[in-house]
Design an enzyme around this catalytic site. Structure first.
Site, mmCIF file in Angstrom:
data_model
loop_
_atom_site.group_PDB
_atom_site.id
_atom_site.type_symbol
_atom_site.label_atom_id
_atom_site.label_comp_id
_atom_site.label_asym_id
_atom_site.label_seq_id
_atom_site.Cartn_x
_atom_site.Cartn_y
_atom_site.Cartn_z
ATOM 1 N N GLU A 116 9.436 16.861 15.070
ATOM 2 C CA GLU A 116 10.172 16.614 13.825
ATOM 3 C C GLU A 116 9.797 17.737 12.846
ATOM 4 O O GLU A 116 8.611 17.997 12.625
ATOM 5 C CB GLU A 116 9.738 15.259 13.247
ATOM 6 C CG GLU A 116 10.495 14.883 11.994
ATOM 7 C CD GLU A 116 10.043 13.531 11.407
ATOM 8 O OE1 GLU A 116 8.855 13.183 11.526
ATOM 9 O OE2 GLU A 116 10.897 12.842 10.817
ATOM 10 N N CYS A 121 13.726 11.219 6.671
ATOM 11 C CA CYS A 121 13.681 10.835 8.086
ATOM 12 C C CYS A 121 15.027 11.045 8.761
ATOM 13 O O CYS A 121 15.105 11.215 9.964
ATOM 14 C CB CYS A 121 13.258 9.372 8.210
ATOM 15 S SG CYS A 121 14.325 8.263 7.290
ATOM 16 N N GLU A 147 9.524 1.793 10.869
ATOM 17 C CA GLU A 147 10.591 2.776 10.632
ATOM 18 C C GLU A 147 9.943 4.146 10.648
ATOM 19 O O GLU A 147 9.234 4.516 9.701
ATOM 20 C CB GLU A 147 11.259 2.516 9.263
ATOM 21 C CG GLU A 147 11.920 1.155 9.135
ATOM 22 C CD GLU A 147 13.176 1.026 9.985
ATOM 23 O OE1 GLU A 147 13.588 2.003 10.630
ATOM 24 O OE2 GLU A 147 13.735 -0.085 10.012
ATOM 25 N N LYS A 201 0.862 -1.186 0.000
ATOM 26 C CA LYS A 201 0.000 0.000 0.000
ATOM 27 C C LYS A 201 0.895 1.232 0.000
ATOM 28 O O LYS A 201 1.407 1.657 1.031
ATOM 29 C CB LYS A 201 -0.899 0.017 1.237
ATOM 30 C CG LYS A 201 -2.028 1.022 1.106
ATOM 31 C CD LYS A 201 -2.385 1.709 2.397
ATOM 32 C CE LYS A 201 -1.543 2.906 2.714
ATOM 33 N NZ LYS A 201 -1.562 4.028 1.788
HETATM 34 P P1 NAD Z 1 2.530 9.057 7.189
HETATM 35 O O1 NAD Z 1 2.685 8.338 8.462
HETATM 36 O O2 NAD Z 1 1.554 10.173 7.115
HETATM 37 O O3 NAD Z 1 2.131 8.061 6.012
HETATM 38 C C1 NAD Z 1 2.797 6.850 5.799
HETATM 39 C C2 NAD Z 1 1.807 5.804 5.363
HETATM 40 O O4 NAD Z 1 0.817 5.656 6.384
HETATM 41 C C3 NAD Z 1 1.044 6.133 4.081
HETATM 42 O O5 NAD Z 1 1.049 4.977 3.259
HETATM 43 C C4 NAD Z 1 -0.346 6.464 4.573
HETATM 44 O O6 NAD Z 1 -1.359 6.080 3.690
HETATM 45 C C5 NAD Z 1 -0.488 5.630 5.816
HETATM 46 N N1 NAD Z 1 -1.465 6.218 6.737
HETATM 47 C C6 NAD Z 1 -1.795 7.514 6.900
HETATM 48 N N2 NAD Z 1 -2.739 7.650 7.846
HETATM 49 C C7 NAD Z 1 -3.020 6.400 8.291
HETATM 50 C C8 NAD Z 1 -3.903 5.883 9.301
HETATM 51 N N3 NAD Z 1 -4.682 6.659 10.027
HETATM 52 N N4 NAD Z 1 -3.892 4.560 9.507
HETATM 53 C C9 NAD Z 1 -3.091 3.762 8.796
HETATM 54 N N5 NAD Z 1 -2.244 4.188 7.837
HETATM 55 C C10 NAD Z 1 -2.216 5.494 7.588
HETATM 56 O O7 NAD Z 1 3.998 9.552 6.806
HETATM 57 P P2 NAD Z 1 4.470 10.388 5.537
HETATM 58 O O8 NAD Z 1 4.057 11.801 5.679
HETATM 59 O O9 NAD Z 1 4.124 9.688 4.281
HETATM 60 O O10 NAD Z 1 6.065 10.286 5.694
HETATM 61 C C11 NAD Z 1 6.786 11.130 6.512
HETATM 62 C C12 NAD Z 1 7.153 10.489 7.833
HETATM 63 O O11 NAD Z 1 7.793 9.249 7.606
HETATM 64 C C13 NAD Z 1 8.138 11.316 8.642
HETATM 65 O O12 NAD Z 1 7.782 11.262 10.001
HETATM 66 C C14 NAD Z 1 9.461 10.595 8.411
HETATM 67 O O13 NAD Z 1 10.433 10.802 9.401
HETATM 68 C C15 NAD Z 1 9.017 9.185 8.344
HETATM 69 N N6 NAD Z 1 9.995 8.359 7.622
HETATM 70 C C16 NAD Z 1 10.727 7.428 8.317
HETATM 71 C C17 NAD Z 1 11.705 6.681 7.653
HETATM 72 C C18 NAD Z 1 12.558 5.669 8.382
HETATM 73 O O14 NAD Z 1 13.179 4.828 7.723
HETATM 74 N N7 NAD Z 1 12.617 5.697 9.702
HETATM 75 C C19 NAD Z 1 11.911 6.886 6.292
HETATM 76 C C20 NAD Z 1 11.143 7.839 5.634
HETATM 77 C C21 NAD Z 1 10.176 8.561 6.302
#
Ligand code: NAD
Length: 494
Positions: free
Chosen positions: A389, A291, A257, A178
Site C-alpha cells: 500500500e 484507504c 477496516e 482510543k
Molecule cells: P495504524 O494501524 O498505524 O494505527 C491505527 C491505530 O492503531 C492507532 O490508533 C494506533 O494507536 C493503533 N496502534 C498502532 N500500533 C499498535 C499496536 N502495536 N497495537 C495496537 N494498536 C496499535 O494506521 P494509521 O497509520 O493510523 O492509518 C493508516 C492505515 O489505515 C492505512 O493502512 C489505511 O489504509 C488504513 N485505513 C483503513 C480504512 C478503512 O476503512 N478500511 C480507513 C482509513 C485508513
C-alpha cells in the site's frame, strides 16, 4: 509556536477531563512544520480500566433512554459540528496536514454520519418470527452489546473517528475510544466535545489518548477488559491482524477496516476525459493518504497515448505545500515515517527500472514530510511498490492488453477494499465488477466514496465487518430471541 498556544488536554473519563495515571503527556506534532500542536495525556492500561468503569456505569441509563431524547442528541451534535466547522477545518490542516478541500469533505461527511446515527435510533430494531406454539409471540430483538472499544487512525479524523463511535452509541452502547496518536484532537477529543455540547451524558463516551510507545499495551487492555464486548478498528493491516488475534482470544467480535491497494480500471472504450479526472482525484485527494486512494491505474494499452500525457500534465500542476494555504492539494505526509515509507517505495522502484513520469520521491518541506506527486510506470512484481500500500502522493500506471488482464492484475493483491471501473459499455463494466474481489467498487468513478447508508468494508486482508447501513447497525448490536406465551406453554411432556 509559543508554548502557550499549544493545546493541552486530559483524558475524558466519566465526563471529566483527568490526567493520565502515569502523569505523563504525549506530544502531537504538526506535520507541516514539526511544531507541537497539542500535548495530550498519555493514557495507560489502568486508565482503560477507569474508562471502562465509567462506560459500564453509564450503560443502563443510556441504553434505556427514550428514542426521541437520544435522537435529539445526535441531531443537535450535527448542528454543533456544523457551527464549529471552520475551527475543525483549521484544526485538521494543523494536526494532520489535510488540504482545505479534504477537510471540507471530512466535515460534511461527519455531519451526515451524525444525522444517519439519529435516523438509526428510530428504525425498527427486530423481527417478529413464526412460531410453532399457538398464540405465542416469538421475536428477534436487536439489543446493544454493552461497552464498545473504538480504535481509529488519523487519516480522515472527523469521518473515521465519528464513524467508530456514532452508530455504536446511537444503538445504545457506551464507548471507550482510543484515537490515533497523530490526531488525538480531531479524531477524538474534538468529537467528544461536540457530543458533550449536544447533551451526551457523562460516561457514555470516554476518550483515552496515549503515547505511540504505549499503543500496544493500551489496546491490549481495552480488548481484554471483560466489560468491553466488541471492538472496532480502522487502520493498517499489520495492526489489524494483532487486534483480530487478541479479540479472538477473548472471544469478542471485531470490525476491522484495514488497508487497500485499490485499482482504477480504465477499459478500452472509456471516456479519456472522465478517466483523467477520476485518476487525478482518486490518487491525490488527501495526498494519497486515504484507504480508498487509487494506488494502481490499470489502463487498456489503446488509451495510453490519450491518457498518460494529459494525466501527467494535470499531476504536475497540482499545488503542493503548506496545508494552511487554501489552494494546496498535496500537503505534507502525516509524519517523517510516512514520508520515508513513500520515498523508499519510489526509490526502490526507480532503482529496479521503473519509469518516473513525474516526481522522484525526494523528501522536502520544513519538517521533511513533503513529497511532490509521483507517477510511475513499467512497475514489475520484484518492486516493493507493486504489492505494498503506497498511502502517499504516488500512483502506478499499468497498461494491459485486455479486460481479462486488467481483472487478473486487479486481483493480484492481498487487499480487497475498493476500486473503480471506467467504461462507456455498462455490460463490460458490470462483468469486471462481478469478477474483481473487493468489498466496494464503483462504475464510472474511482474508489474514494462513502455514504453512511452504505455497507463499508473490505475483503481479503482489507479486513472484515461493516460500518454503515443496516450491516453497520448489525455490527454493534446482537440478536436476542425472546418469546411470550400469554398464559404459559400449553403442554409439557412431564
Ligand atoms: P495504524 O494501524 O498505524 O494505527 C491505527 C491505530 O492503531 C492507532 O490508533 C494506533 O494507536 C493503533 N496502534 C498502532 N500500533 C499498535 C499496536 N502495536 N497495537 C495496537 N494498536 C496499535 O494506521 P494509521 O497509520 O493510523 O492509518 C493508516 C492505515 O489505515 C492505512 O493502512 C489505511 O489504509 C488504513 N485505513 C483503513 C480504512 C478503512 O476503512 N478500511 C480507513 C482509513 C485508513
Amino acid at each position: 509556536m509559543a508554548m502557550s498556544d499549544v493545546i493541552e488536554r486530559g483524558l475524558l473519563i466519566g465526563g471529566n477531563s483527568v490526567p493520565a495515571s502515569s502523569g505523563k503527556f504525549a506530544d502531537d506534532i504538526a506535520p507541516w512544520d514539526g511544531e507541537i500542536y497539542a500535548r495530550v495525556a498519555a493514557g495507560t492500561p489502568a486508565d482503560i480500566t477507569r474508562a471502562a468503569d465509567a462506560a459500564e456505569a453509564a450503560f443502563p441509563s443510556w441504553s434505556t433512554m427514550g428514542a426521541f431524547e437520544r435522537r435529539e442528541i445526535f441531531l443537535r451534535a450535527a448542528d454543533v459540528m456544523a457551527k464549529r466547522g471552520e475551527a475543525a477545518i483549521a484544526a485538521l490542516a494543523r494536526e494532520t496536514g489535510a488540504s482545505r478541500v479534504f477537510s471540507q469533505f471530512n466535515l460534511a461527511f461527519c455531519i451526515q454520519v451524525l444525522r444517519e446515527a439519529a435516523a438509526a435510533i428510530t428504525r425498527p430494531a427486530g423481527e417478529l418470527l413464526a412460531t410453532s406454539i399457538p398464540g405465542a409471540y416469538s421475536m428477534a430483538q436487536r439489543i446493544p452489546l454493552g461497552v464498545v472499544g473504538a480504535i481509529s487512525p488519523w487519516n480522515a479524523p472527523l469521518v473515521l473517528g465519528m464513524r467508530s463511535i456514532a452508530i455504536p452509541l446511537a444503538v445504545g452502547n457506551t464507548v471507550v475510544m482510543k484515537p490515533s496518536e497523530d490526531a488525538p484532537i480531531t479524531c477524538g477529543l474534538l468529537l467528544a466535545d461536540v457530543l458533550a455540547e449536544a447533551g451526551l451524558p457523562a460516561g457514555v463516551l470516554n476518550v483515552v489518548t496515549n503515547d505511540l510507545a504505549d499503543a500496544g499495551d493500551v489496546v491490549a487492555a481495552l480488548i481484554a477488559d471483560p466489560r468491553v464486548r466488541n471492538v472496532n478498528f480502522t487502520g493498517s493491516t499489520n495492526v489489524g491482524r494483532i487486534i483480530g488475534v487478541q479479540a479472538a482470544q477473548h472471544l469478542k467480535p471485531a470490525v476491522l477496516e484495514l488497508g487497500g491497494k485499490n485499482p482504477l480500471i480504465i477499459l478500452e472504450d472509456a471516456d479519456p476525459d472522465l478517466a483523467v479526472d477520476a485518476a487525478v482525484f482518486g490518487a491525490f485527494m488527501n495526498s494519497g493518504q486515504i484507504c480508498m486512494s487509487t494506488d494502481r491505474i490499470i489502463i487498456h494499452e489503446s488509451l495510453v497515448e490519450a491518457f498518460i500525457p494529459r494525466y501527467v500534465e494535470r499531476i504536475k500542476a497540482l499545488p503542493c505545500g503548506d496545508p494552511a494555504d487554501a489552494a494546496t492539494i498535496v500537503g505534507p505526509l502525516i509524519n517523517r515515517r510516512g514520508a520515508q515509507h513513500v520515498s523508499a517505495l519510489v526509490k526502490d522502484a526507480a532503482a529496479k527500472g521503473a519509469s518516473l513520469l513525474t516526481g522522484d520521491g525526494s523528501i522536502e518541506g520544513p519538517n521533511g514530510t513533503l513529497i511532490r506527486p509521483v507517477v510511475l510506470t513499467e512497475v514489475t512484481t520484484d518492486m516493493d511498490i507493486f504489492g505494498s500500500e503506497i498511502f502517499g502522493p504516488a500512483t502506478v500506471i499499468h497498461p494491459v492488453g485486455s479486460a481479462e488482464a486488467a481483472i487478473d492484475l486487479a486481483n493480484d493483491t492481498e487487499y480487497g477494499l475498493t476500486g473503480g471501473v471506467i467504461s462507456r459499455d455498462l455490460g463490460a463494466a458490470l462483468d469486471v465488477v462481478s469478477r474483481v474481489r473487493s468489498g466496494i467498487i464503483h462504475i464510472n468513478d474511482q474508489g474514494i466514496a462513502d455514504e453512511p447508508m452504505a455497507p463499508f468494508g473490505g475483503v481479503k486482508n482489507s479486513g472484515y465487518g461493516k460500518f454503515g447501513g443496516t450491516a453497520g447497525i448489525e455490527s454493534f448490536t446482537e440478536q436476542r430471541w425472546v418469546t411470550i406465551q400469554p398464559s404459559g406453554r400449553p403442554t409439557y411432556p412431564f
